[in-house]
Design an enzyme around this catalytic site. Sequence first.
Site, short mmCIF file in Angstrom:
data_model
loop_
_atom_site.label_atom_id
_atom_site.label_comp_id
_atom_site.label_asym_id
_atom_site.label_seq_id
_atom_site.Cartn_x
_atom_site.Cartn_y
_atom_site.Cartn_z
N LYS A 74 -14.00 -27.71 34.96
CA LYS A 74 -15.34 -27.49 35.50
C LYS A 74 -16.26 -26.99 34.39
CE LYS A 74 -17.59 -25.02 39.38
NZ LYS A 74 -17.36 -24.09 40.52
N SER A 149 -18.90 -25.68 45.12
CA SER A 149 -19.63 -26.15 43.97
C SER A 149 -18.80 -26.95 42.97
CB SER A 149 -20.24 -24.95 43.23
OG SER A 149 -19.20 -24.11 42.73
N SER A 173 -15.60 -22.50 46.68
CA SER A 173 -15.92 -23.65 45.82
C SER A 173 -14.73 -24.44 45.28
CB SER A 173 -16.75 -23.18 44.63
OG SER A 173 -18.09 -23.09 45.03
N1 GLN Z 1 -21.15 -22.21 48.54
C1 GLN Z 1 -21.05 -20.84 48.15
C2 GLN Z 1 -22.30 -20.44 47.39
O1 GLN Z 1 -23.14 -21.27 47.23
C3 GLN Z 1 -19.81 -20.62 47.33
C4 GLN Z 1 -19.93 -21.11 45.95
C5 GLN Z 1 -18.74 -20.82 45.11
O2 GLN Z 1 -17.65 -20.54 45.61
N2 GLN Z 1 -18.96 -20.85 43.82
O3 GLN Z 1 -22.45 -19.34 46.96
#
Ligand code: GLN
Length: 481
Positions: A74, A149, A173
């Site tokens: 990532k 994400s 995420s």
């Molecule tokens: N969707 C959540 C957020 O936008 C979690 C994102 C994540 O785990 N990085 O904060």
Amino acid sequence: MSLPLHRESIASLRRKLTAGEITSQDIVQDLLQRIASVDPKVKGYLRVDAEKALAQAAKTDLKKPLGGIPIAIKDNINEKDEACTCGSQILKGYQAPYDATVTRKLKEAGAILLGRTNMDEFAMGSSTEHSSYQKTANPWKLDHIPGGSSGGSAAVVASDQAIASLGSDTGGSIRQPAALCGCVGLKPTYGRVSRYGLVAFASSLDQIGPFSKTVEDSALLLQAIAGQDVMENTSRPVPVPDYRAALNQPVRGLRIGIPKEYFAEGIDPEVNAALKKSMDWFADQGAELKEVSLPHTHAAVAVYYIIATAEASANLARFDGVRYGHRTQTLGDPLTIYRKSRAEGFGPEVKRRIILGTYVLSSGYYDAYYNQAQKVRQLLRRDFTNAFQNCDLLLTPTSPTPAFKAGEKMSDPLQMYLADICTIAVNLAEVCGISIPCGFSSEQLPIGLQLIGPHFQESSLFRAAHHYEQAHDWYLHRPNL
Ligand code: GLN
């Protein structure tokens, strides 16, 4: 009939490599072809360095545990001398001067770092649509989102463009995109894997973990990246067990809690039906299923969006146009340069989080929001501690629905935030969770089931998940690309 190499798991490729049937160049070549044919549709990678991957493959040391295995990373995890954009314009042109601990460990384990995957900007989002570079498609239905994400990391594994990948999970995420793309995604216990070299979003919640095609591969990857790190003081001195050894322990006798709050309204009926079937399977295998309650679940999303934004507003203050990446062309005093660089470099979701986080930390509101959220976080943590007094694992949906259509939630941030309703409390409580495929919707979109374990009990997750996986064939299904 033998599968093309890009279809295989780490474990099976390692067997073939050490038996001398294939070379790691064969694997890299095959993946590069696969990427050339499908990534123009999926758009999971931000960058692939073919030459570097082939050069690494030529030097493979097969004696190492991941020797010769290509892995995607990532784009918020530092890899020395590589760009690291976090999906943001503000980091355009930035090159990481050092390896993250996980990157160093993968290299030391013999892995080949194949490329960098797309993500929501600074890992804020649930659909990868907040990337400022490109939108990644769900490999099963190209007009649907892959989750986020870490959508790129999930999509490249699900479409066989990498054998495995790493992502980061702050509120879901890793697990949510794994569920939506139909692969395995693990969020380790907070402190299990070093965050050194992971660009911080919310430091008390962030954790790095693997995406893979099988549970066994997830265990192999965690083995390689887990452990205390002198460079990162929230990594914990807990011994790393032999995760693979856990795979063969029977399911019989496992006590699996079903938290009733996770099967309430808002869960898609097809997701519910798939989950019910998996519960029946575990019961048939001799696991003991019992209903449990996590009574503060309703507060998890609200608490998360106070704590995560507060920490993000502090962590992202370092992006000032001076030290990293993008700097405005506008001339002016330092304050003007900071303001302009940030206004130009950050996208709308990141700005929303910084503003929210600054607000909840500001004097006059600190007690009402931030302090209160910390107290409720303790209650959420206690919910899990209580539940784990009587059970070894919890079983829940990973995502309330299968993948949604691209664009569907972009104009409504609250709807987007609710995509993580089943995963967020796990981060707040700092426990571990895994998502594995457990079926398909009538639209042929993958459905994921989440197993949650107590602190540092990843072995129990692997044990239950591996048996379930091997008794079903969900993990063998592939999208038609
Ligand atoms: N969707 C959540 C957020 O936008 C979690 C994102 C994540 O785990 N990085 O904060």
